[in-house]
Design an enzyme around this catalytic site. Sequence first.
Site, PDB file in Angstrom:
ATOM      1  CB  SER A  52      -0.929  -0.090   1.178  1.00 34.35           C
ATOM      2  OG  SER A  52      -2.089  -0.718   0.789  1.00 34.35           O
ATOM      3  CE  LYS A  71      -4.366   1.895  -0.473  1.00 33.51           C
ATOM      4  NZ  LYS A  71      -4.046   0.608  -0.259  1.00 33.51           N
ATOM      5  CB  SER A 108      -4.471   1.470   3.951  1.00 34.05           C
ATOM      6  OG  SER A 108      -3.370   1.047   2.916  1.00 34.05           O
TER       7      SER A 108
END
Length: 496
Positions: free
Chosen positions: A86, A89, A333
Site C-alpha cells: 500500500s 497509494k 489505506s
Amino acid sequence: MALLNKGILLVIIVSIFLSGSTPNAFSSKALAAENHKKATLSTALESLLSTEPELKGSLAGISIRDQESGNILFEHMSDLRLTPASNMKLLTSAAALKVLGEDYQFITEIYGDGRVQDGHLKGNLYIKGNGDTSLLAADLEKLAKEIKKKGISYIDGDIIGDDSWYDDIPYSVDLAWSDETTYYGAPISALTLSPDKEFDAGTVLLEINPGKKVDEPVVITSIPETSEIKIVNKAKTGDKEAGTSLKVNRKHTSKVVTVTGRLPVNASVKKEWVAVNDPTTYTLDVFQQALKKEEIQWNGTVKKGVTPQIASLITTHSSIPLEELMIPLMKLSNNTIAETLIKEMGVVKKGEGSFEKGLEVLEEELIAFHLDPNNMLIRDGSGISPIDFISANDLSLFLYEVQAEPWFATFSQALPVSGMEERMVGGTLRNRLNTENTKGKVLAKTGTLTSVSTLSGYMESTNGKKYIFSILLNHLVDEEKGKDIEDQIVEILAEY
C-alpha cells in the site's frame, strides 16, 4: 584606507593563528562530525539488518534522506525493485491531487427523459454515477427528497442506474479471487455506495451482536439493508470465557453471505464489511428504497442502463472534496478509493475511465517528480498487486520532491500519525511507534501483503532533525514481524 584594511587583515590572521584553526579547519571539523554521525547511524542499522533472524532469506530495501536537502544518509539494497504494497497509494494520492486538485468533487446526477405533468414523470428516471465513493444511503434519501420537491411523485417508466462513466472492468489486473469478497477487494463502479464514513464503497457493513443466552444465534444487522446480499446466520452465542471465532464468507459471484463461529455472550458489537458482487445494482436497490420512503412510485423495472443525451437534469449530489477523501484513503489505506482515483484520472486526462488509461496518467505524472516509470512496474493504484515494483530510493526521492507542491500540506496531513489512538488521525499507525521518542513524530504510509511489509514517510528525531525514509521488506515468512523491524529502524533513526 589601505592601511586600515591591512590592519584588519592582520588582526584576523593573528586571531586564527592564536585559535589554532583555519576556515578550512572549521569546515573539516563539521564534515568530520557529519561523517561520524553517518557512520554511527550506518553501523547501528547494518547491525540490526545483519542480525535480525526474520530478515534471513528476505529482501530489505531501505533509503533514508535528509528531509531538507534530500541527501541520502543511509541506503541498503535501495535500488532494488521491490513490492511496495500500500505504499503505492503515496504515488496515486499525489498524482490525483496534481491532476484533479484538492477541491475536486464527484457528482451524482438524477435525470429524467420525459416531461413532468401533474406529478408524473412521463419517462424514465436515471441515477448517473461519476465515481463518488463517499455516497451514503442518507445521500440517496436526500436525492429522493429533492425529486419529490421537483413535483415528481410518480414515474411512468423505469428506474435506471448509469455507471457508464467508467468502463465495466471491476477489478485491477492482479486482484485474487479470494480477495473479491473482502472490503479491500470490492469491485470498482462509477455508481457505488458506502455503508459508513470510512467509505469502503461497494461493501455492506454487518453489525453482529451476541444473543441474550449462550447457544442462541447471534443478531446480525445489515447497514444499509439490501437485497444484494442474503445472510445465512450459522453463528452462535458463546459463553463469557469463549473467544470470538466469527467468520464471514461470500463465495465468488454469489449474493449469499454465510456467518459462522461464536461470539461471547458479553461481547460488544462486532463489525464486518463484506463486498457486494455488483455495486451498481446495490446502489439502485438502496435508491429505490429511498424513493419508496418518499412515496414516489413507478410502473417500470429497476435496471442498469445509459442516460440518453435528451434527458434533462433534475438534481445532483456533490461528494466531499478530494482533500477530505484523502483522510480515509491514506490513514485507513482504502483500496477502493485509490483504484477509483486511477479511473477518474483516466477520464479527466485521457477521456476513458479505465485502469489502463488511469495508470498511463499516473506514470506520466511521476516524471514531474523526477522518477522514471521505466524503472518501475505499476499494475494498480492501491498496491494490492504482488508484482507492483519500485525501489526504496525512488520512493524516498518522490517523498522529497512532493514537498514543493502547493498541496503538500493536504498530502502529509492525510498520512497516519504514529501512536495517535484516534482512528482518523493515527490510522494504521495508531498502535505503533508510541514510545517517547516516536509518538506523534512519524507521518508514514504502511503497507501489507502476504510476505510483504512496508513503511515510508517523514519523521523527526529527538534532536529535531527531520528525515525521509522508505523501508520495503519482501519475502518475509511473517509479514507482521516485518512491522517490528520497521519500528526498530525508525526508533534507531529517532536517536540520530
